[in-house]
Design an enzyme around this catalytic site. Sequence first.
Site, PDB file in Angstrom:
ATOM      1  N   ARG A   1     -16.355  -2.481  -1.986  1.00 27.13           N
ATOM      2  CA  ARG A   1     -15.480  -1.382  -2.409  1.00 27.13           C
ATOM      3  C   ARG A   1     -16.214  -0.039  -2.421  1.00 27.13           C
ATOM      4  O   ARG A   1     -15.899   0.853  -3.199  1.00 27.13           O
ATOM      5  CB  ARG A   1     -14.852  -1.693  -3.767  1.00 27.13           C
ATOM      6  CG  ARG A   1     -14.041  -2.970  -3.730  1.00 27.13           C
ATOM      7  CD  ARG A   1     -13.282  -3.250  -4.999  1.00 27.13           C
ATOM      8  NE  ARG A   1     -12.617  -4.547  -4.899  1.00 27.13           N
ATOM      9  CZ  ARG A   1     -11.423  -4.774  -4.311  1.00 27.13           C
ATOM     10  NH1 ARG A   1     -10.779  -3.767  -3.781  1.00 27.13           N
ATOM     11  NH2 ARG A   1     -10.909  -5.990  -4.271  1.00 27.13           N
ATOM     12  N   GLY A   2     -17.198   0.086  -1.522  1.00 25.64           N
ATOM     13  CA  GLY A   2     -17.933   1.340  -1.370  1.00 25.64           C
ATOM     14  C   GLY A   2     -19.266   1.373  -2.066  1.00 25.64           C
ATOM     15  O   GLY A   2     -20.103   2.238  -1.777  1.00 25.64           O
TER      16      GLY A   2
ATOM     17  N   SER B   1     -13.114  -5.629   1.857  1.00 24.48           N
ATOM     18  CA  SER B   1     -14.153  -5.031   1.004  1.00 24.48           C
ATOM     19  C   SER B   1     -15.555  -5.508   1.388  1.00 24.48           C
ATOM     20  O   SER B   1     -16.341  -5.901   0.524  1.00 24.48           O
ATOM     21  CB  SER B   1     -13.877  -5.340  -0.475  1.00 24.48           C
ATOM     22  OG  SER B   1     -12.680  -4.746  -0.896  1.00 24.48           O
ATOM     23  N   PRO B   2     -15.903  -5.466   2.680  1.00 25.33           N
ATOM     24  CA  PRO B   2     -17.238  -5.918   3.090  1.00 25.33           C
ATOM     25  C   PRO B   2     -18.357  -4.991   2.618  1.00 25.33           C
ATOM     26  O   PRO B   2     -19.527  -5.357   2.691  1.00 25.33           O
ATOM     27  CB  PRO B   2     -17.149  -5.935   4.623  1.00 25.33           C
ATOM     28  CG  PRO B   2     -16.137  -4.873   4.932  1.00 25.33           C
ATOM     29  CD  PRO B   2     -15.117  -4.976   3.828  1.00 25.33           C
TER      30      PRO B   2
ATOM     31  N   SER C   1     -22.733   3.629  -1.270  1.00 31.22           N
ATOM     32  CA  SER C   1     -23.051   4.818  -2.060  1.00 31.22           C
ATOM     33  C   SER C   1     -23.785   4.537  -3.360  1.00 31.22           C
ATOM     34  O   SER C   1     -24.333   5.461  -3.967  1.00 31.22           O
ATOM     35  CB  SER C   1     -21.769   5.583  -2.386  1.00 31.22           C
ATOM     36  OG  SER C   1     -21.066   5.905  -1.213  1.00 31.22           O
TER      37      SER C   1
ATOM     38  N   TYR D   1       0.843  -1.190   0.000  1.00 30.06           N
ATOM     39  CA  TYR D   1       0.000   0.000   0.000  1.00 30.06           C
ATOM     40  C   TYR D   1       0.883   1.246   0.000  1.00 30.06           C
ATOM     41  O   TYR D   1       1.499   1.583   0.995  1.00 30.06           O
ATOM     42  CB  TYR D   1      -0.929   0.026   1.214  1.00 30.06           C
ATOM     43  CG  TYR D   1      -1.889  -1.135   1.315  1.00 30.06           C
ATOM     44  CD1 TYR D   1      -2.223  -1.892   0.195  1.00 30.06           C
ATOM     45  CD2 TYR D   1      -2.483  -1.473   2.529  1.00 30.06           C
ATOM     46  CE1 TYR D   1      -3.108  -2.952   0.293  1.00 30.06           C
ATOM     47  CE2 TYR D   1      -3.372  -2.527   2.626  1.00 30.06           C
ATOM     48  CZ  TYR D   1      -3.668  -3.272   1.510  1.00 30.06           C
ATOM     49  OH  TYR D   1      -4.559  -4.335   1.616  1.00 30.06           O
TER      50      TYR D   1
END
Length: 353
Positions: free
Chosen positions: A223-224, A219-220, A228, A73
């Site tokens: 991934r957003g 990524s529960p 949203s 990362y």
Amino acid sequence: MTCNLVQFSNSQMAVNVPRIKLGSQGLEVSKQGLGCMGMSTSYGAPKPEPEMIELIHHAINSGVTFLDTSDVYGPHTNEILLGKALKGGMREKVQLATKFAAMHKDGKMEIRGDPAYVRAACEASLKRLDVDCIDLYYVHRIDTRVPIEVTMGELKKLVEEGKIKYIGLSEASVSTIRRAHAIHPITAVQNEWSLWSRDLEEELVPACRELGIGIVPYSPLGRGFLSSGPKLIQNLSEGDFRKIFPRFQAENLEHNKLVYERICEMAARKGCTSSQLALAWVHHQGDDVSPIPGTTKIQNFNENVGALSVKLTPEEMTELSGLADLVKGERHAYMASTWKYVDTPPLSSWKAE
């Protein structure tokens, strides 16, 4: 459709964050962790360091003490960030997880699990994190050129030397998990797991539970997207690698927004947000599960922690689980490196250099 039904502030009522035993080797973590990747890389430009340190401190003080990073990362900058955040007595309060094996080389991702690299990567992470020991050290991706027994042999030495406490695997096949566990107990397996990423449930989850291995879903929140919906894709910044993910491409996005709308409808009935509902579904998978949703905003962190208070009936779990049948597109942009495709060669094939 949006589902911003509940507004959160930094002064919201505290949520009790339970503790769970992750695996059967003695590691205890918060029932929900914090994925730190997006603070430094992958989801657009790095975020301001003082704000991220404030967020990490807020998480720890809220009871979310299971922090997840990796040497890739940044690369490296996320570990450095955590090292700075854990100064001043914070280190003793957290369970620190990092990973190795994935590295950028000549614009491509290279995976390495050979003993020399295992040791060099661990030493480098210890230095960047500025700690004496890593609580949970994952093989981030599996090197299909190296028998997993060889990689695990070096990791076992690092445990014996006190440089790491527990060993984990990420996106490892069931056979690889079994072979690794025979060399040294595996404490946790980290894999994508959410309402719309379910491929691990038939084989991988039962194998982990048979062996006493904890499960850490990354990524529960899809991934957003489960937070949203389609507006996430519209607002992605330059450099955000989610732009290449199959589920976010035009041919799939129109269909997948139906999943988000169904989640919103149930969240409205429950009086919670879509994020909380999606995370609650993961929490209800068992007491050996600690998801690591990532965020760069304290308000979103507070919202995510609120998922621990959302209770779901068996009927609601069934309704939510059925949404996976509506999803179109692969869960990852690089499926070849995910768990179904990464068996390693037999130990008898290895010739040490």
